[in-house]
Structure formats: structure tokens, C-alpha cells
Motif scaffolding. Structure first.
Motif, PDB file in Angstrom:
ATOM      1  N   GLU A  28       0.872  -1.182   0.000  1.00  0.00           N
ATOM      2  CA  GLU A  28       0.000   0.000   0.000  1.00  0.00           C
ATOM      3  C   GLU A  28       0.905   1.227   0.000  1.00  0.00           C
ATOM      4  O   GLU A  28       1.703   1.429   0.912  1.00  0.00           O
ATOM      5  CB  GLU A  28      -0.957   0.016   1.195  1.00  0.00           C
ATOM      6  CG  GLU A  28      -1.943   1.182   1.101  1.00  0.00           C
ATOM      7  CD  GLU A  28      -3.181   1.037   1.982  1.00  0.00           C
ATOM      8  OE1 GLU A  28      -3.203   0.126   2.831  1.00  0.00           O
ATOM      9  OE2 GLU A  28      -4.120   1.833   1.818  1.00  0.00           O
ATOM     10  N   LEU A  29       0.777   2.021  -1.081  1.00  0.00           N
ATOM     11  CA  LEU A  29       1.686   3.150  -1.286  1.00  0.00           C
ATOM     12  C   LEU A  29       0.901   4.457  -1.300  1.00  0.00           C
ATOM     13  O   LEU A  29      -0.276   4.492  -1.652  1.00  0.00           O
ATOM     14  CB  LEU A  29       2.421   2.988  -2.627  1.00  0.00           C
ATOM     15  CG  LEU A  29       3.771   2.258  -2.578  1.00  0.00           C
ATOM     16  CD1 LEU A  29       3.635   0.873  -1.968  1.00  0.00           C
ATOM     17  CD2 LEU A  29       4.364   2.139  -3.978  1.00  0.00           C
ATOM     18  N   ASN A  30       1.616   5.486  -0.973  1.00  0.00           N
ATOM     19  CA  ASN A  30       1.061   6.828  -0.924  1.00  0.00           C
ATOM     20  C   ASN A  30       1.244   7.478  -2.299  1.00  0.00           C
ATOM     21  O   ASN A  30       2.367   7.772  -2.717  1.00  0.00           O
ATOM     22  CB  ASN A  30       1.829   7.591   0.160  1.00  0.00           C
ATOM     23  CG  ASN A  30       1.392   9.030   0.253  1.00  0.00           C
ATOM     24  OD1 ASN A  30       0.753   9.568  -0.641  1.00  0.00           O
ATOM     25  ND2 ASN A  30       1.741   9.640   1.372  1.00  0.00           N
ATOM     26  N   VAL A  31       0.121   7.670  -2.999  1.00  0.00           N
ATOM     27  CA  VAL A  31       0.216   8.151  -4.376  1.00  0.00           C
ATOM     28  C   VAL A  31       0.680   9.610  -4.428  1.00  0.00           C
ATOM     29  O   VAL A  31       1.400  10.012  -5.340  1.00  0.00           O
ATOM     30  CB  VAL A  31      -1.136   7.964  -5.100  1.00  0.00           C
ATOM     31  CG1 VAL A  31      -1.125   8.619  -6.467  1.00  0.00           C
ATOM     32  CG2 VAL A  31      -1.447   6.478  -5.228  1.00  0.00           C
ATOM     33  N   ARG A  32       0.267  10.389  -3.432  1.00  0.00           N
ATOM     34  CA  ARG A  32       0.721  11.786  -3.417  1.00  0.00           C
ATOM     35  C   ARG A  32       2.242  11.873  -3.378  1.00  0.00           C
ATOM     36  O   ARG A  32       2.849  12.695  -4.061  1.00  0.00           O
ATOM     37  CB  ARG A  32       0.163  12.500  -2.203  1.00  0.00           C
ATOM     38  CG  ARG A  32      -0.973  13.402  -2.555  1.00  0.00           C
ATOM     39  CD  ARG A  32      -1.438  14.141  -1.317  1.00  0.00           C
ATOM     40  NE  ARG A  32      -2.880  14.230  -1.356  1.00  0.00           N
ATOM     41  CZ  ARG A  32      -3.663  14.154  -0.308  1.00  0.00           C
ATOM     42  NH1 ARG A  32      -3.145  13.971   0.895  1.00  0.00           N
ATOM     43  NH2 ARG A  32      -4.948  14.247  -0.448  1.00  0.00           N
ATOM     44  N   ALA A  33       2.868  10.979  -2.570  1.00  0.00           N
ATOM     45  CA  ALA A  33       4.331  10.996  -2.492  1.00  0.00           C
ATOM     46  C   ALA A  33       4.929  10.562  -3.830  1.00  0.00           C
ATOM     47  O   ALA A  33       5.907  11.149  -4.304  1.00  0.00           O
ATOM     48  CB  ALA A  33       4.804  10.085  -1.366  1.00  0.00           C
ATOM     49  N   LEU A  34       4.323   9.544  -4.444  1.00  0.00           N
ATOM     50  CA  LEU A  34       4.832   9.104  -5.753  1.00  0.00           C
ATOM     51  C   LEU A  34       4.768  10.251  -6.755  1.00  0.00           C
ATOM     52  O   LEU A  34       5.699  10.487  -7.523  1.00  0.00           O
ATOM     53  CB  LEU A  34       3.984   7.939  -6.280  1.00  0.00           C
ATOM     54  CG  LEU A  34       4.207   6.570  -5.638  1.00  0.00           C
ATOM     55  CD1 LEU A  34       3.203   5.567  -6.188  1.00  0.00           C
ATOM     56  CD2 LEU A  34       5.627   6.081  -5.908  1.00  0.00           C
ATOM     57  N   ILE A  35       3.652  10.964  -6.725  1.00  0.00           N
ATOM     58  CA  ILE A  35       3.474  12.073  -7.673  1.00  0.00           C
ATOM     59  C   ILE A  35       4.470  13.190  -7.374  1.00  0.00           C
ATOM     60  O   ILE A  35       5.100  13.740  -8.278  1.00  0.00           O
ATOM     61  CB  ILE A  35       2.021  12.573  -7.600  1.00  0.00           C
ATOM     62  CG1 ILE A  35       1.104  11.539  -8.263  1.00  0.00           C
ATOM     63  CG2 ILE A  35       1.872  13.935  -8.265  1.00  0.00           C
ATOM     64  CD1 ILE A  35      -0.373  11.796  -8.074  1.00  0.00           C
ATOM     65  N   ALA A  36       4.634  13.478  -6.083  1.00  0.00           N
ATOM     66  CA  ALA A  36       5.538  14.572  -5.708  1.00  0.00           C
ATOM     67  C   ALA A  36       6.979  14.240  -6.077  1.00  0.00           C
ATOM     68  O   ALA A  36       7.754  15.126  -6.440  1.00  0.00           O
ATOM     69  CB  ALA A  36       5.420  14.839  -4.211  1.00  0.00           C
TER      70      ALA A  36
END
Lengths: 341, 849
Positions: free
Chosen positions: B735-743
């Protein structure tokens, strides 16, 4: 001596005929073109011949040598060809056996339809604007010209949260207010996709959770004719170049005049079938000119600006295109269903 | 709203075939959802074709003109062999028949001899097609000759069910005494009912008159206004009753009329039939008159028993008082429910107390009964918002409330009372008191709206002259005046949906477009200024993550976002600390197991794995979507996008050839995550051992980039796996944090040049302590190798006796390369030595010989 050379040539060529593989061919080469072959011995003996015979015999010996070499090359090629042919014959596959299975990934059909919609409207200059799902009553209703206790509220069955004034959005329309307030007084062309929720009995046609794609165009010179033209352009790209559209008067509190757009059934071409219920038309989206109150709430003076808005259900489009009978398939994630896309 | 065609035709001439009428109304916003044919001929296929492409259901029964006719029964005779059957001597206009029937409503006439006044009935002849009265539902049957108990029977006096009017089959229809004899029944009472969906903006169309007005406007025919004149022969109403309105805002008008010496009896059959076709149940002539007028004009009315009111007033003339309910006040309504009332609910009272809930439902005490002689008739106007509040608070619906809660113009109150008094006079006899009592403290202002030709051009994109605009509006009874390029339109006093100013302008725009015809407005493309163009990086990158994962062989799924804490708790082992973050919780959930917005996308994905586990041995799934993290303080939750992945089953899908059928493990998932991050060009990624209740403590990692935690992944905890119905094979999940991936996804990235000079390749195996993380070995090699180390790949991990317990051997292939020249063997050797020395010094590693 000449007779001897003829004899050598005949015999060598005869024996060459008998070679069947690389080994016997090499043995033949040693026997007939090698250092100790009869032909080479003829060359060795040339010096011992009488001076007047030497040119004739020498010429003839060279002729034989070239003939044997040429024949060798030819035979060699022929044997290689034959060997290749034999091995090709032996390596025949059953081309009807299935290929090696690949673990292939796929996008969910909802995503595929959404992307198609983004693409078509993107080409027309509409950009994607997303906003939240858990909304205030103010944005979901009040600012959209749907006051509390207004009969228009009957059109939406709402999920309320335990926080007063906070609901699950019933449509993506609150995004209209968000985007207008963010960009006023710029002209606006956006689509607003996202998940919406309605307090409804679940059936094959309706679910409590569904995607909606809303569109909004605001400017100084945007007419109902533009609404018809833009949405017809969309319909033609989405459903087929020759598809016919029909705009019926309808009612939404945040647009006026309001219209439902039907398209001629692309399954039966309007003749009537089970998908269109025999009517020849499919309901695709609701639309209308942005209500002056909504424009004003978004920060645009309705005396100067006008605009149109529309909203559609991408799941319905997916269902129509693929003849999906039950909307719940789109949320059940049965791989037997998803793997068909 | 069900509208009988015959009723509609009282107000407007209609020449159009039914399907075309339905199409016209539908296109103008009065969606005709179905047509029920009751006796009239079915639309021909040509009619249907002309209105082609119109979504409508047409059902029902046509009555054959020559076989189903009106007839007169002159005598009802007993059956010689059956008590429950009678024989009717009947004239069908051509000849006399003896007709057998078992209708109980004819028993009272049995054996009376020739009737003084014949009964008029619908009569179906031999061969007529009707519905079978004895079968449930509507089953067509053809009348055939039969012999019943020794009597020939070949025809029938019909019930409503047999003719498709209603489900009523207890008796036969007895028509009004003035019915002609021997004409086709369809010509006499044949009808068709349009079922029209009424949207909130056309509340004025919730009446026959309202729909007729639209038909008139759309077809250009004149509207015949109803006749509101009343024959008033009684005493003056003055002093017989009075009205006191306490809150004009909530009750802008109240009108009373009085009918004296009425006779309560059933309404004429034609009236009953219309009420039934419109979906209402006939009661008696008084209640029917109020309902009839409501259906016809849209104005709900209420009839009080005048004598009951007088009695309550102690013999005085009653005073009607309208006021808000007092807190805790109670009233028993007509449906026999005692209701506790809210303080916003308006009551109609008299001096003795509450009589009815205003605009919603009457009270039991003062209702009309069989003995009622005098009727006090109420026609009022109520604030529609307030009625709506009452309706939803009391969970009480009625036809009156339906209309009042959508808005009825106060001008209609007097018209409704007048129309109803006249109908009472005709149907119930007696006399009507002279005059009305009309308390009208707050007449509405009917908006006057100005709209110009350029407004129409600007909003609709069509060029209309002021005269054309005025003509279109006049068709809907707007009074118009043209001033230059502007039309000034006065809203007619039967509608409340037209606003003031620019809102009114939009309201008129809709009316102009509807009557002009949406179909006639040309399709155009916008030629307005384009807005500033902006990227939507968040969406673009989210879609890129989807593409990357699909390319890596994963199937995207989409799940419900409503769940329950109990469902989500399954992602933790029994006894683990519960998720005590606040949820966004529904106040009105529809399903017991979906009442909060989810906290965990992993939980959603695990449910899908469970659902598919028995169907597919190999699963590789992902979803991107929000979780909803409510906070104690903030009003609205954080809608945080997450990515969840689940893998399980054999590494390669099974085919007919040998394949890698080993179950996927931690490193399969890690490979996918590494590829995803590579695809996004996210660098500086670290994987750390992590503890997370959902995962196996030894097979779980957290992904970090700088200060950002991207998420966790690993093998599902065995105690979590048993919470789901899953096979024994390991399940890998992330389970990953998409906001962090995008940032962290860079806007741009640089590539390194393709090397010109060949690399020196060699392998290096080192023995280190078992618990030394491999990334430390790699880090030391990279650091020692420096720029010259172009590539580094681990190709073997070995444990065994040869290297001793507590140790492991890591084997790498290395590539040394210079961008400037081919490295010499000597130079390569130096680099190698440097790496080995550093590994020894920093990690105690030993070269494996």
C-alpha cells in the motif's frame, strides 16, 4: 597421357556423384585433388615429358583440375542444401498449438472509458479538474441553486454523514463552483470526473457508487447552440461518426434551459432493439445553460457571461458499448469479467 | 401524473395521433413515460412510425366498435338452476338478448320484474376480445358460446377488469342513466391515459389544465379556460363562517365556500372513471368533487362537515384559524394515525382545536361522512417550502401535499373553490351559499421580466425578433409588451416558477426555447476565447502509474469505497491494536456492512483477492483510489490517494510447456515496485525492514526516498491471511502513498551517454555475515568503484557448509568502464583491489575463493 587424364576426370566425376555427406566429400577431395592424387602426379610428371607434349598435356591437366574443383564446389553446395532441407523437414512445428501464456495487465473498463472521454474533450480544449467526494451541503446543493427544502432536492437521494452539513457528493457538480471560484474571471472549459454516491436501492442499472463526468464551459459568448454542437461532436466521436443526437427539454436546478441528450441507438441504428428498449434512442447525458445563480455563485456576472454544463455516467457508456447487463459487474471485480477488456 | 386524453380534450383540441402528441410533450420537457389505452383504438403503425424514435410504452386494450357496445338491462331474472347467477333481459340497440351474469351488484334487481328505469351497461358480444375476469393480471380472451347450467351464454355484461379499466371484478359496470344505447362503448367512455413525469420546474403541469395549456402552446391551438361560474341560490355566506390567518407568510390565502343540503352518494360513473384513470379512488360525490377539481386545476381542496364545525363552536358559526402547531400538539389524521406535530407545521383549526394539517391531510373528526348535509369547502394557498418540511418530518404523502409542496399559485384557490362548488351542486344537489369568504393577506407578486432579442441571441444562439419572442411567451399566457428590442413579460397567475431579474430572464429563455423547439436551434461550435491551458500533473502522473503497472502485467480493479470498520479490521491479526482513527460515517447507510468511507485501500484489494482466489490460481491486481482520513477538528476528511497491489500464485501463468510455477514471493513484488519507481524516474529509493500489523514481520519493507515514506509492502501476515478465504500460497501486498509518488516524480530527467569504449566485465563473490543487509555491500562496492563502476548486478546468493554457518556469499557481476578510453587489465585490477579492500575493511567481507 591425355587418355590417362580423361580417365582421371571421368573416374573422379563418377565418384563425386556417389558422395553423400561432408565426410565422403572431403575424402573425395583428398583422393582426387590431394597431393597424392593421380591428377597431381600428372602435374608432377610434366617436367619429364617431351617438350612438345608438355603444353598440350599441361593445358589438359589444368582443365581437368578446374573441372574437378568446379564439380566439387557444386557438389558441396548441393550437399549443404540437401542437409538444410533435411533438417528443415525434421523441424516442423504444430503451428496450431497455443502460444506461451503472458501475464498481461489491463486497465479497468471504467478507466478506459474515462480516458476516452478525457481524450475527446481534451481535443476540444476541455481540461480535467477534480474535486473532493466528501462535500458540504453548501457546495453540493446550496450554491447550485438547490436550497434546503426545495422540491428540486427530491431529485437526489443523498448519503448524509454524521457531521452536520457534510454529505457524500451526489454529483460532480460541486466541482463547477470550485473551478469557477478558482479561475474567475478566466473563460472556463473543463470536465469534472469523479466518484459520486446516492442513497438508492441497488439494481442492475443503479448502484450507490458511480462515476460521473461533468463538463463546464463559461465565456462571454457561449450559447445553447454551442452546447448542442459540442455535445453532438462528442457523441459522434464516442459512438460513431454518423450518430444522430436529440435534445429534449428537461430540468436541473443548476441549468436553464436544461436538456437531455439522447443518441440514436448505435446497436440497432434506430430501428429498435433490446438495448434501447425498442425506442431507437439512448439517454446519454443531461445538460443545459449554466443557471444565472450558479454563475453568480461562481463569481461570473450572468449579464456578461454565459455557459453550458453537462453530466454523463461513464459506466452507462461502458455498459452500452459492451452490452453489460448489470452495473454491479463494474464494481465486483470478477476476473472472468475484467479479463475480457 | 396520469392524464386521461378525454379530459385533456375538454380544454384543447387535439388532432395529433397519440404517439405524436407524446413525442411533442416529451421534447418540451413533459416526458410521457407510458400510454395506457383504455378502449380507444391503438395507434396505427403509421402513427408510430411518424413519431419514430420516441421512447414510449403503449399498452392496453382497444374495445372493438362492433362487439363492445352500450346496452340497457330491462329486467334481472333469477337463474332457474343457480342462486348466484342471474339472467338479464338486455337491449344492445339492435336486438334483445338474455345475458347470464353472476355480478353481485345486479342481485338487488333480481325478480323485481321490468325495471322502471333500465340499467345502462357495457355489453360484449360473441367474439369480443376482452380480459379474462377470473385470471390474475390481464389475460386476453375471446367470448365464445357456452352452455352454463342449462342456459346458453355467448355474451357478457362487463366488469372494469374485463375492459382493462381497473382490477375491479366484484360487479359489472353500471353506466350513468343518460348513457345512449347501442353505440360503441369506446365512443362513449373510451380513453387513453398519458403518464407524464413532472419535474419540479413544471409543478404547474400537475393538472389536466396545466398539461392542456402546454399542448395548446406547443400546437398553437387555443386553450379553453374552465368555467368558474357557480350557480349560487342559497343564503349569503356572510356570517356563516370566518377566517383568521395568523401567519400570512405561511398561508397567503384562504377561501371558503358553503354547500347546503347536499346528498352524499356515489359520483356519476363518468366521474369515477376519470378519477380511476388518473390514479385516484372514488369515495363519494363530495370527496370526489374535491379530488376531481384538484386533478383538473391543480388546486387541492378540503371539504369539512359544516355541522361538526358548528357543534365544535358551541352552535356558533365556525371560525377557521390557521396557525403553527404548538409544541407537542397532536392530531389524528384521516389515515387514523395520531401525530405529534412540529412547531413549523401549519394547522387548520377552529376555536375548539386542530382540524387538519394544512395542505397535507385532514383530521378524522371533521371529515365528510354519509350523514353530512352541509359542506364548508376550503381552498387555500400554503408556503411550499413549509409544506415540504412537514411532509418530510411527518413522512406523510398525499396528492394535496404533492402539489402544495411544489407550489400552487394562490390565485388558483378561489378558482378551485368555485369550480368545486358548482360540481357539488350538480352531483350532490342542495344549494350553494352566495359568495365566498376570501382572506387574501399576501397576494404574490407575479414577476415582470424583461428579455431582449440580444439576450436570446447570447444565450440560445438564435435570432428572434421581439415580436417572435412575445408571440412565443403569449402562447403560455404571458402578457407581453414590446419596448424597442426588449419584451416585457408579465407572468400569468398560475405559476410560481418564474424569478425576477436575470433569473427570470433565464426562466423565460427556457420557455422560449421549449416552445420554439430545441430541435430547431442550430448546432454550432464555440467561437469564444479559449481558457489558459494548464497541465494537470496529478492526473497525468496517476495515469502514468496505472500504465506502468499494466505494463508490468497487473490487472486494474475498482472497488466500493464504502465499507465498515469490521470489514477493514480483517487486515490486522486478531488482537492487534484497532484502527482508532475517526471514520467518515454515514448517518443513513443503506447496507449494514457499508457505513463508513474506507481507511484502507489494501483492505478493498484483499477482498477482491478473496473473491477471485478460487477462480484464478494466479492473481496480480492493483487499484488506485482514495482513502478518507477524517480528523477530529476539520469538517472534511483528507481524501488521500493510495495505490494497493496484491500478488499471489505461480510466477508464470501455466501453459502446455514447462513454466516457472514456483509461487511468487517478496522479491516478485519488490521487482514490480522497483520497475514502477524506475518508470517514474524516482531515484534515491531505500528499502528498510519494517513492522506492520498486516505483514509477516520478517518479510516486510518500507520504501523511503529522502524524508518521504512511500509505503510498505511484504508478505501478508499468516494470521491475517486466515482472516480471508485464501489458499496457502503466500500473498504479497503493498500500500503506497500516491501523493508521495506524484511529488517525487521529476518533471525532467537526464540520461547518461551511450558508452563508446567497451567495458571490462568480471564477477566478484564475497562472504559476509548472514544478517548484513545486501544494500550495504552494494553501497560499499559502488563507493569503492567510483565512476569507473558502470554496472553492478547481484546474480547469486549462496549459503552452505563451504562458507560456514552464519555467513552468506553474494556474487556480483561488475562492469568497469571509462567514457574516454578502453580500460587496461591493470587499471581494472586496481579498481577490483580497491573494492575488495574496502569491503574487508568496512564490512569484514571476505573474497570467496
Amino acid at each position: 597421357m591425355l587418355e590417362s587424364l580423361n580417365q582421371i576426370e571421368r573416374q573422379a566425376l563418377n565418384e563425386l556423384e556417389a558422395t553423400q555427406d561432408e565426410d565422403s566429400l572431403q575424402r573425395w577431395k583428398v583422393a582426387h585433388l590431394g597431393r597424392n592424387s593421380p591428377l597431381m602426379r600428372v602435374f608432377d610428371q610434366l617436367g619429364a615429358l617431351p617438350k612438345e607434349e608438355r603444353p598440350t598435356i599441361g593445358r589438359r591437366a589444368n582443365e581437368v583440375k578446374r573441372a574437378l574443383e568446379t564439380a566439387f564446389e557444386g557438389r558441396s553446395q548441393a550437399l549443404i542444401q540437401a542437409a538444410v532441407q533435411r533438417s528443415l523437414q525434421a523441424e516442423r512445428l504444430d503451428v496450431t498449438l497455443p502460444g506461451r501464456p503472458i501475464a498481461r495487465g489491463r486497465l479497468h473498463p471504467n478507466t478506459q472509458t474515462l480516458r476516452r472521454i478525457y481524450r475527446i474533450f481534451g481535443d476540444m480544449g476541455f481540461q480535467v479538474f477534480r474535486s473532493r467526494e466528501v462535500e458540504t451541503d453548501e457546495y453540493n446543493f446550496e450554491l447550485l441553486n438547490i436550497p434546503a427544502h426545495h422540491p428540486a432536492r427530491d431529485m437526489w437521494d443523498t448519503f448524509y454523514t454524521t457531521t452536520p452539513g457534510v454529505i457524500l457528493r451526489t454529483h460532480t457538480s460541486p466541482g463547477q463552483i470550485h473551478v469557477m471560484r478558482q479561475y474567475a474571471p478566466e473563460p472556463i472549459r473543463v470536465i469534472l470526473p469523479g466518484m459520486c454516491y446516492r442513497y438508492e436501492q441497488v439494481s442492475a442499472r443503479k448502484d450507490t457508487q458511480f462515476n460521473q463526468v461533468e463538463g463546464l464551459a463559461v465565456g462571454r459568448n457561449i450559447t445553447f447552440g454551442d452546447l448542442k454542437g459540442t455535445l453532438t461532436d462528442f457523441a459522434r466521436r464516442m459512438f460513431g461518426e454518423n450518430v444522430r443526437t436529440r435534445f429534449r427539454a428537461s430540468h436541473f436546478p443548476f441549468t436553464e434551459p436544461s436538456a437531455e441528450m439522447d443518441i440514436e441507438c448505435f446497436i440497432c441504428g434506430g430501428a429498435g432493439c433490446s438495448v434501447c428498449g425498442g425506442s431507437g434512442w439512448l439517454e446519454i447525458l443531461g445538460s443545459g445553460m449554466v443557471h444565472p445563480v450558479v454563475l453568480r455563485n461562481g463569481g461570473y456576472d450572468p449579464q456578461i457571461y454565459s455557459g453550458f454544463a453537462f453530466g454523463m455516467g461513464p459506466e452507462r457508456i461502458t455498459m452500452l458499448k459492451h452490452r453489460i447487463e448489470d452495473i454491479r459487474h463494474l464494481w465486483m471485480n470478477d476476473l472472468r469479467f475484467l479479463e475480457q477488456f | 401524473m396520469k392524464i386521461p386524453l378525454s379530459w385533456l380534450k375538454e380544454f384543447v383540441d387535439i388532432q395529433l395521433p397519440l404517439p405524436e402528441l407524446a413525442r411533442l410533450l416529451t421534447m418540451a420537457g413533459l416526458e410521457v413515460e407510458a400510454i395506457q389505452v383504455v378502449g380507444l383504438p391503438m395507434p396505427t403503425s403509421a402513427d408510430l412510425h411518424n413519431a419514430a424514435h420516441h421512447e414510449i410504452k403503449i399498452e392496453g386494450l382497444s374495445w372493438e366498435a362492433d362487439k363492445i357496445v352500450t346496452a340497457a338491462v330491462y329486467e334481472v331474472m333469477p337463474h332457474p338452476n343457480a342462486d348466484r347467477l342471474v339472467l338479464c333481459r338486455l337491449d344492445d340497440g339492435q336486438q334483445e338478448h338474455i345475458v347470464l351474469t353472476g355480478a353481485p351488484n345486479l342481485y338487488p334487481y333480481k325478480g323485481l320484474g321490468p325495471l322502471p328505469e333500465p340499467l345502462k351497461v357495457p355489453y360484449a358480444k360473441e367474439g369480443a376480445r376482452i380480459y379474462d375476469g377470473h385470471q390474475p393480471g390481464q389475460v386476453l380472451t375471446t367470448l365464445k358460446r357456452a352452455r352454463i347450467r342449462g342456459v346458453d351464454s355467448y355474451s357478457m355484461i362487463c366488469s372494469e377488469k374485463e375492459l382493462g379499466i381497473s382490477d375491479e371484478h366484484e360487479g359489472v359496470i353500471i353506466l350513468d342513466p343518460d348513457a345512449p344505447v347501442g353505440i360503441p362503448l369506446a365512443d362513449y367512455i373510451g380513453d387513453a391515459v398519458l403518464d407524464i413525469a413532472i419535474t419540479p420546474n413544471i409543478a404547474r403541469c400537475a393538472s389536466v389544465l396545466g398539461v392542456a395549456r402546454e399542448v395548446a402552446a406547443l400546437t398553437g391551438q387555443p386553450l379553453r379556460q374552465p368555467d368558474y361560474s357557480v350557480q349560487m341560490d342559497g343564503p349569503s355566506i356572510e356570517g356563516l363562517a370566518s377566517i383568521e390567518i395568523q401567519e400570512p407568510e405561511l398561508n397567503p390565502r384562504f377561501v371558503l365556500g358553503l354547500a347546503q343540503n347536499v346528498t352524499i352518494r356515489p359520483s356519476p360513473y363518468k366521474v369515477q372513471l376519470r378519477l380511476k384513470l388518473a390514479g385516484m379512488r372514488p369515495i363519494d360525490n363530495i370527496v370526489d368533487a374535491t379530488n376531481y377539481v384538484m386533478l383538473e386545476t391543480g388546486q387541492p381542496l378540503h371539504a369539512f362537515d359544516y355541522d361538526v364545525l358548528t357543534q365544535r363552536a358551541g352552535g356558533q358559526s365556525p371560525t377557521i384559524i390557521t396557525r403553527r402547531a404548538r409544541s407537542g400538539e397532536r392530531l389524528t389524521t384521516l389515515d387514523d394515525v395520531e401525530r405529534e406535530l412540529d412547531d413549523f407545521t401549519v394547522l387548520v383549526c377552529d376555536t375548539a382545536g386542530a382540524l387538519s394539517i394544512a395542505g397535507v391531510m385532514g383530521g378524522a373528526e371533521s371529515e365528510v361522512s354519509a350523514n353530512t348535509r352541509n359542506i364548508l369547502l376550503e381552498g387555500a394557498a400554503w408556503n411550499f417550502i413549509n409544506i415540504r418540511r412537514t411532509v418530510s418530518a411527518q413522512k406523510l404523502q398525499s396528492e394535496a401535499a404533492y402539489r402544495f409542496s411544489r407550489g400552487v399559485h394562490p390565485a388558483m384557490a378561489e378558482r378551485g373553490v368555485r369550480r368545486c362548488l358548482e360540481l357539488i351542486r350538480r352531483w350532490a344537489g342542495g344549494v350553494i351559499a352566495q359568495g365566498l369568504i376570501d382572506n387574501y393577506p399576501l397576494p404574490p407578486r407575479d414577476p415582470i421580466v424583461e428579455i431582449s432579442a440580444s439576450d436570446v441571441r447570447r444565450w440560445l444562439g438564435i435570432d428572434l425578433t421581439p415580436q417572435e419572442i412575445a408571440d412565443l411567451l403569449a402562447r403560455l399566457e404571458f402578457k407581453t409588451e414590446i419596448i424597442g428590442q426588449t419584451v416585457r413579460a408579465q407572468t400569468p397567475d398560475h405559476r410560481l416558477d418564474i424569478g425576477e431579474g436575470v433569473v427570470g430572464m433565464a426562466d423565460l429563455m427556457e420557455e422560449i426555447a421549449r416552445i420554439y423547439g430545441y430541435e430547431r436551434i442550430p448546432e454550432t461550435r464555440m467561437d469564444d476565447e479559449l481558457p489558459p491551458q494548464r497541465n494537470n500533473l496529478e492526473l497525468e502522473r496517476e495515469e502514468r502509474i496505472r500504465d506502468a503497472l499494466v505494463n508490468l502485467g497487473l490487472q486494474e480493479i475498482a472497488t466500493y469505497r464504502l465499507t465498515s470498520p469490521e470489514r477493514e479490521a480483517r487486515r490486522f491479526p486478531p488482537g492487534a491494536a484497532p484502527d482508532d482513527l475517526p471514520y467518515v460515517q454515514l448517518a443513513n447507510p443503506i447496507a449494514a456492512d457499508r457505513y463508513v468511507m474506507r481507511h484502507s485501500l489494501l483492505s478493498s484489494v484483499l477482498e477482491v483477492v478473496e473473491r477471485n482466489a478460487r477462480l484464478r490460481p494466479r492473481l496480480a491486481l492493483f487499484e488506485i483510489g482514495p482513502v478518507y482520513l477524517a480528523s477530529e477538528e476539520g469538517l472534511l476528511p483528507d481524501e488521500a490517494p493510495r495505490l494497493a497491489i496484491a500478488l499471489s500464485g505461480p510466477r508464470a501463468p501455466a501453459g502446455w510447456q514447462a513454466a516457472d510455477s514456483a509461487p511468487m514471493d517478496f522479491y516478485d513484488l519488490k521487482g514490480i515496485l522497483e520497475s514502477l519507481l524506475e518508470d517514474l524516474h524516482i531515484t534515491g529509493v531505500r528499502y528498510e525492514p519494517a513492522e506492520h500489523p498486516s505483514f509477516h514481520p520478517g518479510k516486510c519493507a518500507r520504501i523511503r526516498v529522502g524524508e518521504h515514506a512511500l509505503g510498505v509492502f511484504g508478505e501478508l501476515h499468516p494470521l491475517v491471511r486466515v482472516n480471508y478465504e485464501l489458499p496457502e500460497t503466500p500473498l504479497l501486498a503493498a500500500e503506497l502513498n500516491v501523493r508521495a509518488l506524484i511529488a517525487l516524480t521529476p518533471d525532467r530527467f537526464e540520461i547518461s551517454a551511450v558508452p563508446v569504449f567497451p567495458p571490462v566485465l568480471e564477477d566478484l563473490a564475497v562472504v559476509v555475515d548472514e544478517n548484513l543487509p545486501a544494500d550495504q555491500v552494494e553501497a560499499v562496492i559502488r563507493q569503492a568503484g567510483g565512476k569507473a563502476l558502470a554496472d553492478l548486478r547481484l546474480f547469486d546468493v549462496y549459503r552452505g557448509e563451504q562458507i560456514g554457518a552464519g555467513k552468506k556469499s553474494l556474487a556480483y557481476s561488475l562492469a568497469y568502464q571509462s567514457p574516454e578510453r578502453t580500460l587496461t587489465a591493470d587499471e581494472a585490477q586496481k579498481i577490483r583491489q580497491r573494492i575488495i579492500r574496502q569491503l574487508e575493511r568496512e564490512l569484514g567481507a571476505q573474497l570467496r575463493s
